[in-house]
Design a protein around this motif. Structure first.
Motif, short mmCIF file in Angstrom:
data_model
loop_
_atom_site.label_atom_id
_atom_site.label_comp_id
_atom_site.label_asym_id
_atom_site.label_seq_id
_atom_site.Cartn_x
_atom_site.Cartn_y
_atom_site.Cartn_z
N TYR A 73 4.79 35.44 66.52
CA TYR A 73 5.76 35.11 67.56
C TYR A 73 7.06 35.85 67.24
N ASP A 126 9.68 26.61 73.49
CA ASP A 126 9.85 26.10 74.84
C ASP A 126 8.49 25.67 75.43
N ARG A 128 7.27 25.64 78.37
CA ARG A 128 6.68 26.61 79.29
C ARG A 128 5.95 27.72 78.52
N VAL A 129 6.57 28.22 77.46
CA VAL A 129 5.96 29.28 76.65
C VAL A 129 4.70 28.74 75.98
N ARG A 130 4.75 27.51 75.47
CA ARG A 130 3.55 26.94 74.84
C ARG A 130 2.41 26.82 75.86
N GLU A 132 2.00 28.66 78.52
CA GLU A 132 1.52 30.02 78.80
C GLU A 132 0.62 30.54 77.68
#
Length: 172
Positions: A73, A126, A128-130, A132
């Motif tokens: 990441y 975040d 949302r990132v998780r 995605e």
């Protein structure tokens, strides 16, 4: 040189992560230790690319028999074969099913470059990132016989245990 035989950790105690498929790659590359090459494994489905560098921790063996998978990441892309000194910050807990085999764990280790100071725990990424990333792990196996189920996220404590078990499994 066989990259799978590198030590799991460098002299500073950081995890060595060997990049197989770099951020932005639209194909899955797989390291072939016998030949010392990165081989085309398969294309990803249309519109899908690796969101971050993807690779493995050498001198480890996950439950699937391969070296422990790791997603780095970070903000940039590298290249196949680059070794990134890293810290484990979490785990995406994943169960995988293939035809004619029982379900098995195939967790994804989440790491950051060792010098990265912005994040200590993958559960703080975040939401949302998780979500995605979870979708990426589901979609990346489309057009294969594999099915995956995401069981959630865990932080650095479980990541450390996962690495220790994978190192011990390989040492046997």
């Amino acid at each position: 040189m066989n990259l799978t035989s590198l030590p799991a950790r460098d002299s500073d105690g950081n995890l060595n992560v060997v990049v197989e498929s770099p951020r932005g790659a639209r194909v899955k590359l797989k390291y072939e230790p016998e030949a010392g090459i990165f081989k085309f494994s398969r294309p990803l489905v249309l519109g899908v690319a690796y969101p971050y560098d993807w690779g493995f921790i050498p001198s480890t063996r996950a439950e699937d028999g391969d070296p422990l998978d790791a997603m780095i990441y970070h903000d940039v892309a590298s290249f196949p074969g680059v070794v990134v000194p890293s810290r484990a910050i979490g785990v995406v807990k994943l169960v995988q099913k293939e035809p004619k085999t029982p379900k098995r764990r195939n967790d994804r280790l989440i790491v950051v470059p060792a010098h990265e100071k912005r994040l200590e725990d993958a559960t703080q990424i975040d939401e949302r990132v998780r979500e995605e990333l979870e979708q990426f792990f589901r979609v990346v196996v489309l057009m294969t016989a594999k099915k995956v189920h995401i069981e959630g996220w865990a932080g650095p404590k479980l990541a450390a245990k996962l690495v220790a078990r994978a190192c011990k499994r390989e040492a046997k």
